[in-house]
Design a protein around this motif. Structure first.
Motif, PDB file in Angstrom:
ATOM      1  N   ALA A   1       0.833  -1.210   0.000  1.00 55.75           N
ATOM      2  CA  ALA A   1       0.000   0.000   0.000  1.00 55.75           C
ATOM      3  C   ALA A   1       0.857   1.245   0.000  1.00 55.75           C
ATOM      4  O   ALA A   1       0.545   2.249  -0.684  1.00 55.75           O
ATOM      5  CB  ALA A   1      -0.931  -0.022   1.213  1.00 55.75           C
ATOM      6  N   ASN A   2       1.945   1.228   0.751  1.00 62.96           N
ATOM      7  CA  ASN A   2       2.841   2.376   0.772  1.00 62.96           C
ATOM      8  C   ASN A   2       3.574   2.544  -0.556  1.00 62.96           C
ATOM      9  O   ASN A   2       3.897   3.662  -0.957  1.00 62.96           O
ATOM     10  CB  ASN A   2       3.843   2.247   1.925  1.00 62.96           C
ATOM     11  CG  ASN A   2       3.242   2.665   3.260  1.00 62.96           C
ATOM     12  OD1 ASN A   2       3.133   3.851   3.560  1.00 62.96           O
ATOM     13  ND2 ASN A   2       2.850   1.677   4.061  1.00 62.96           N
ATOM     14  N   MET A   3       3.848   1.414  -1.202  1.00 65.92           N
ATOM     15  CA  MET A   3       4.400   1.506  -2.561  1.00 65.92           C
ATOM     16  C   MET A   3       3.414   2.222  -3.482  1.00 65.92           C
ATOM     17  O   MET A   3       3.806   3.027  -4.335  1.00 65.92           O
ATOM     18  CB  MET A   3       4.698   0.101  -3.093  1.00 65.92           C
ATOM     19  CG  MET A   3       5.895  -0.585  -2.442  1.00 65.92           C
ATOM     20  SD  MET A   3       7.473   0.178  -2.899  1.00 65.92           S
ATOM     21  CE  MET A   3       7.565  -0.328  -4.622  1.00 65.92           C
ATOM     22  N   LYS A   4       2.118   1.928  -3.299  1.00 70.09           N
ATOM     23  CA  LYS A   4       1.075   2.602  -4.082  1.00 70.09           C
ATOM     24  C   LYS A   4       1.064   4.100  -3.803  1.00 70.09           C
ATOM     25  O   LYS A   4       0.877   4.927  -4.707  1.00 70.09           O
ATOM     26  CB  LYS A   4      -0.289   2.000  -3.741  1.00 70.09           C
ATOM     27  CG  LYS A   4      -0.613   0.676  -4.418  1.00 70.09           C
ATOM     28  CD  LYS A   4      -0.924   0.907  -5.892  1.00 70.09           C
ATOM     29  CE  LYS A   4      -1.437  -0.384  -6.523  1.00 70.09           C
ATOM     30  NZ  LYS A   4      -1.720  -0.178  -7.974  1.00 70.09           N
ATOM     31  N   VAL A   5       1.255   4.444  -2.522  1.00 67.54           N
ATOM     32  CA  VAL A   5       1.293   5.863  -2.151  1.00 67.54           C
ATOM     33  C   VAL A   5       2.426   6.559  -2.885  1.00 67.54           C
ATOM     34  O   VAL A   5       2.259   7.664  -3.457  1.00 67.54           O
ATOM     35  CB  VAL A   5       1.445   6.029  -0.626  1.00 67.54           C
ATOM     36  CG1 VAL A   5       1.735   7.486  -0.270  1.00 67.54           C
ATOM     37  CG2 VAL A   5       0.205   5.535   0.095  1.00 67.54           C
ATOM     38  N   ILE A   6       3.595   5.947  -2.877  1.00 69.78           N
ATOM     39  CA  ILE A   6       4.753   6.542  -3.554  1.00 69.78           C
ATOM     40  C   ILE A   6       4.507   6.631  -5.059  1.00 69.78           C
ATOM     41  O   ILE A   6       4.822   7.637  -5.707  1.00 69.78           O
ATOM     42  CB  ILE A   6       6.021   5.709  -3.254  1.00 69.78           C
ATOM     43  CG1 ILE A   6       6.348   5.770  -1.751  1.00 69.78           C
ATOM     44  CG2 ILE A   6       7.206   6.217  -4.071  1.00 69.78           C
ATOM     45  CD1 ILE A   6       7.467   4.860  -1.334  1.00 69.78           C
ATOM     46  N   SER A   7       3.895   5.575  -5.619  1.00 72.39           N
ATOM     47  CA  SER A   7       3.591   5.576  -7.048  1.00 72.39           C
ATOM     48  C   SER A   7       2.602   6.681  -7.392  1.00 72.39           C
ATOM     49  O   SER A   7       2.763   7.399  -8.406  1.00 72.39           O
ATOM     50  CB  SER A   7       3.021   4.210  -7.456  1.00 72.39           C
ATOM     51  OG  SER A   7       2.636   4.205  -8.807  1.00 72.39           O
ATOM     52  N   THR A   8       1.605   6.846  -6.537  1.00 74.63           N
ATOM     53  CA  THR A   8       0.624   7.910  -6.755  1.00 74.63           C
ATOM     54  C   THR A   8       1.285   9.274  -6.686  1.00 74.63           C
ATOM     55  O   THR A   8       0.993  10.182  -7.489  1.00 74.63           O
ATOM     56  CB  THR A   8      -0.501   7.812  -5.707  1.00 74.63           C
ATOM     57  OG1 THR A   8      -1.146   6.546  -5.842  1.00 74.63           O
ATOM     58  CG2 THR A   8      -1.523   8.925  -5.887  1.00 74.63           C
ATOM     59  N   ALA A   9       2.193   9.442  -5.717  1.00 77.93           N
ATOM     60  CA  ALA A   9       2.903  10.717  -5.590  1.00 77.93           C
ATOM     61  C   ALA A   9       3.714  11.015  -6.839  1.00 77.93           C
ATOM     62  O   ALA A   9       3.769  12.166  -7.323  1.00 77.93           O
ATOM     63  CB  ALA A   9       3.805  10.674  -4.358  1.00 77.93           C
ATOM     64  N   ASN A  10       4.349   9.988  -7.409  1.00 76.56           N
ATOM     65  CA  ASN A  10       5.134  10.173  -8.630  1.00 76.56           C
ATOM     66  C   ASN A  10       4.238  10.568  -9.806  1.00 76.56           C
ATOM     67  O   ASN A  10       4.592  11.433 -10.625  1.00 76.56           O
ATOM     68  CB  ASN A  10       5.895   8.894  -8.972  1.00 76.56           C
ATOM     69  CG  ASN A  10       7.074   8.667  -8.054  1.00 76.56           C
ATOM     70  OD1 ASN A  10       7.623   9.637  -7.516  1.00 76.56           O
ATOM     71  ND2 ASN A  10       7.466   7.410  -7.872  1.00 76.56           N
ATOM     72  N   ASN A  11       3.061   9.921  -9.861  1.00 82.02           N
ATOM     73  CA  ASN A  11       2.126  10.256 -10.942  1.00 82.02           C
ATOM     74  C   ASN A  11       1.659  11.709 -10.838  1.00 82.02           C
ATOM     75  O   ASN A  11       1.549  12.428 -11.845  1.00 82.02           O
ATOM     76  CB  ASN A  11       0.921   9.317 -10.919  1.00 82.02           C
ATOM     77  CG  ASN A  11       1.292   7.894 -11.331  1.00 82.02           C
ATOM     78  OD1 ASN A  11       2.273   7.712 -12.063  1.00 82.02           O
ATOM     79  ND2 ASN A  11       0.515   6.916 -10.892  1.00 82.02           N
ATOM     80  N   LEU A  12       1.388  12.121  -9.629  1.00 82.45           N
ATOM     81  CA  LEU A  12       0.963  13.509  -9.418  1.00 82.45           C
ATOM     82  C   LEU A  12       2.071  14.481  -9.799  1.00 82.45           C
ATOM     83  O   LEU A  12       1.814  15.548 -10.405  1.00 82.45           O
ATOM     84  CB  LEU A  12       0.564  13.723  -7.947  1.00 82.45           C
ATOM     85  CG  LEU A  12      -0.719  13.032  -7.491  1.00 82.45           C
ATOM     86  CD1 LEU A  12      -0.911  13.214  -5.989  1.00 82.45           C
ATOM     87  CD2 LEU A  12      -1.947  13.583  -8.249  1.00 82.45           C
ATOM     88  N   PHE A  13       3.287  14.126  -9.456  1.00 85.46           N
ATOM     89  CA  PHE A  13       4.430  14.993  -9.782  1.00 85.46           C
ATOM     90  C   PHE A  13       4.607  15.103 -11.298  1.00 85.46           C
ATOM     91  O   PHE A  13       4.863  16.177 -11.832  1.00 85.46           O
ATOM     92  CB  PHE A  13       5.687  14.437  -9.113  1.00 85.46           C
ATOM     93  CG  PHE A  13       6.898  15.282  -9.296  1.00 85.46           C
ATOM     94  CD1 PHE A  13       6.993  16.516  -8.654  1.00 85.46           C
ATOM     95  CD2 PHE A  13       7.948  14.880 -10.119  1.00 85.46           C
ATOM     96  CE1 PHE A  13       8.118  17.303  -8.813  1.00 85.46           C
ATOM     97  CE2 PHE A  13       9.048  15.662 -10.283  1.00 85.46           C
ATOM     98  CZ  PHE A  13       9.147  16.887  -9.630  1.00 85.46           C
ATOM     99  N   ASP A  14       4.462  13.941 -11.996  1.00 92.11           N
ATOM    100  CA  ASP A  14       4.569  13.954 -13.457  1.00 92.11           C
ATOM    101  C   ASP A  14       3.472  14.792 -14.086  1.00 92.11           C
ATOM    102  O   ASP A  14       3.713  15.516 -15.075  1.00 92.11           O
ATOM    103  CB  ASP A  14       4.486  12.529 -13.985  1.00 92.11           C
ATOM    104  CG  ASP A  14       5.724  11.716 -13.647  1.00 92.11           C
ATOM    105  OD1 ASP A  14       6.775  12.313 -13.326  1.00 92.11           O
ATOM    106  OD2 ASP A  14       5.644  10.463 -13.679  1.00 92.11           O
ATOM    107  N   THR A  15       2.262  14.718 -13.532  1.00 89.35           N
ATOM    108  CA  THR A  15       1.145  15.493 -14.031  1.00 89.35           C
ATOM    109  C   THR A  15       1.416  16.992 -13.916  1.00 89.35           C
ATOM    110  O   THR A  15       1.145  17.789 -14.817  1.00 89.35           O
ATOM    111  CB  THR A  15      -0.144  15.130 -13.314  1.00 89.35           C
ATOM    112  OG1 THR A  15      -0.412  13.747 -13.505  1.00 89.35           O
ATOM    113  CG2 THR A  15      -1.324  15.946 -13.824  1.00 89.35           C
ATOM    114  N   VAL A  16       1.975  17.368 -12.774  1.00 90.18           N
ATOM    115  CA  VAL A  16       2.296  18.783 -12.540  1.00 90.18           C
ATOM    116  C   VAL A  16       3.337  19.259 -13.540  1.00 90.18           C
ATOM    117  O   VAL A  16       3.256  20.365 -14.096  1.00 90.18           O
ATOM    118  CB  VAL A  16       2.772  18.998 -11.089  1.00 90.18           C
ATOM    119  CG1 VAL A  16       3.324  20.412 -10.925  1.00 90.18           C
ATOM    120  CG2 VAL A  16       1.640  18.752 -10.132  1.00 90.18           C
TER     121      VAL A  16
END
Length: 457
Positions: A438-453
């Motif tokens: 689940a924490n890996m998912k959190v990090i993955s989500t954070a990376n996706n958000l950063f890429d979107t920005v």
């Protein structure tokens, strides 16, 4: 991004928890292992920002799951069970020895007095007189062999005590060394769990040999003393247990403890296997050996005393039938070189007169002083020894069953808290694995958000 940091903290914390769980699972069959638990706590956020949820999670320490009260109960009951086990074994050996036909003094006396009764039909008969001599020699051999059996057990107890003392002293050295390592590990912030398990196992082994008391110190070390207070281990310092041979019997011992250039006498019960050895020797074995010596001397003195009043077939004064070393009557009892003709069975020299022979027969009921059994006949003394052994043997067996059950209950209570439960650890593996993912998912989500920005620019 804070989201990444929070995810990383959860990732790291659950990875540590998985490592701890793996350590527990791998040691599920390790004797004395105490399961561990990763203790987690939330990491606070910025104090002056009411919109900061926090900075994630951290493992504050790895807890060793144990209850020292239950551990000490286990050590105490282990001492009692070890004492009962060794005492029962020794009593069983004594019972088997006294129950053997070849060691029965009562059977030997019955045969001797039967030969005396037979001779009353014809006191001058050489074959009947020879039978008396033969049975006198046979009862002597019974005293000799029984004494040898008791002496061998006495020596065996001595050897067992020396071996147990040597083992105990080795354990004291090792416990003190582990104490040093634990103090160093605790001082540098390390995890001393394995050292604590090793020390607990060493103390458990020591408790089998002697009953002990322990006291946990602030630096993580454990102080070990005898129940009566003599010091054995203080921090990294250790004492030496000594079995000092007694002057009156080198196979008996006075126990002492040497610690820091001082010598402490141990006058109270030791407990454990060492206590069982000492108690058995002093309460059972040695008194029986003394009683056997008294019986052998008493038999010889009574017979020789009566024969000295008679006249033999050659018209000569009566001679002694038995001889022995006053220092060790039972082991040295033997018949003299007396011939059948020299047995003075008559008070006036008349071959048909058997008044001395009649007096010899009446000796079967004459009391003699036999150790702690008082003034009793020799046959009654031996019967009392056999009966006392049987009673003590039953009591020891009953005590052994009770003490063993208590020890098993104490071990079960400790294991219920501290031992590894495979089902529980399997559940933990799933829990921490899911949290890790689940924490890996959190990090993955954070990376996706950063890429979107980044794509906005």
């Amino acid at each position: 991004m804070n989201l990444v940091n929070i995810g990383l903290s959860g990732l790291n914390a659950n990875r540590v928890a998985l490592d701890v769980t793996a350590q527990n699972v791998s040691n599920v069959n390790t004797p004395g292992y105490t399961r561990q638990q990763a203790m987690m706590a939330t990491v606070g956020g910025v104090k002056d920002n009411n919109l900061d949820p926090g900075a994630g999670v951290e493992v504050t320490n790895i807890r060793r799951v144990t209850d020292q009260f239950l551990v000490k109960q286990m050590w105490s009951t282990n001492s009692n069970a070890s004492y009962a086990s060794h005492y029962t074994t020794n009593m069983s050996q004594m019972e088997n020895t006294l129950g053997a036909d070849g060691f029965s003094i009562s059977s030997g006396l019955d045969s001797l007095y039967a030969a005396l009764h037979d001779a009353t039909s014809k006191p001058e008969s050489i074959p009947l007189r020879q039978q008396i001599r033969n049975e006198a020699e046979a009862i002597s051999r019974r005293f000799n062999t029984l004494n040898q059996a008791l002496y061998s057990q006495h020596k065996d107890m001595h050897d067992q005590r020396n071996a147990a003392v040597a083992n105990a002293n080795t354990l004291l050295v090792n416990i003190a060394d582990i104490n040093k390592q634990i103090a160093e590990s605790s001082g540098t912030g390390g995890n001393p769990a394995q050292l604590l398990d090793k020390r607990d196992e060493l103390i458990n082994q020591l408790s089998e040999l002697i009953e002990i008391k322990t006291s946990d110190q602030h630096d993580g070390t454990t102080q070990v003393t005898l129940v009566s207070g003599q010091p054995l281990v203080i921090g990294g310092e250790y004492g030496t247990i000594r079995a000092v041979p007694r002057d009156d019997d080198s196979y008996l011992a006075q126990m002492e403890v040497d610690f820091d250039k001082q010598t402490f006498a141990v006058t109270s019960a030791l407990g454990g296997s060492l206590g069982a050895i000492n108690d058995y020797q002093n309460e059972v074995l040695k008194p029986y050996m003394v009683a056997l010596d008294d019986m052998a001397a008493g038999l010889a003195d009574m017979f020789n005393g009566e024969l000295a009043k008679g006249i033999d077939l050659n018209g000569q004064p009566g001679q002694a039938l038995f001889r022995y070393d006053p220092e060790h009557p039972a082991s040295s009892l033997d018949i003299t070189t007396i011939t059948p003709e020299q047995l003075a069975l008559s008070g006036d020299g008349n071959p048909g007169n058997s008044d001395v022979l009649a007096n010899l027969i009446r000796l079967s009921n004459r009391p003699v002083s036999v150790g702690r059994f008082g003034n009793v006949s020799i046959n009654d003394a031996f019967t009392a020894i056999v009966g006392e052994t049987a009673i003590k043997g039953r009591q020891a067996e009953s005590d052994y069953q009770a003490k063993t059950a208590m020890s098993e209950q104490a071990v079960a209570a400790r294991d219920n808290i501290a031992a590894v439960n495979s089902d529980e650890e399997a559940s933990n593996l799933m829990t921490f694995s899911n949290a890790h993912n689940a924490n890996m998912k959190v990090i993955s989500t954070a990376n996706n958000l950063f890429d979107t920005v980044l794509q906005l620019f």
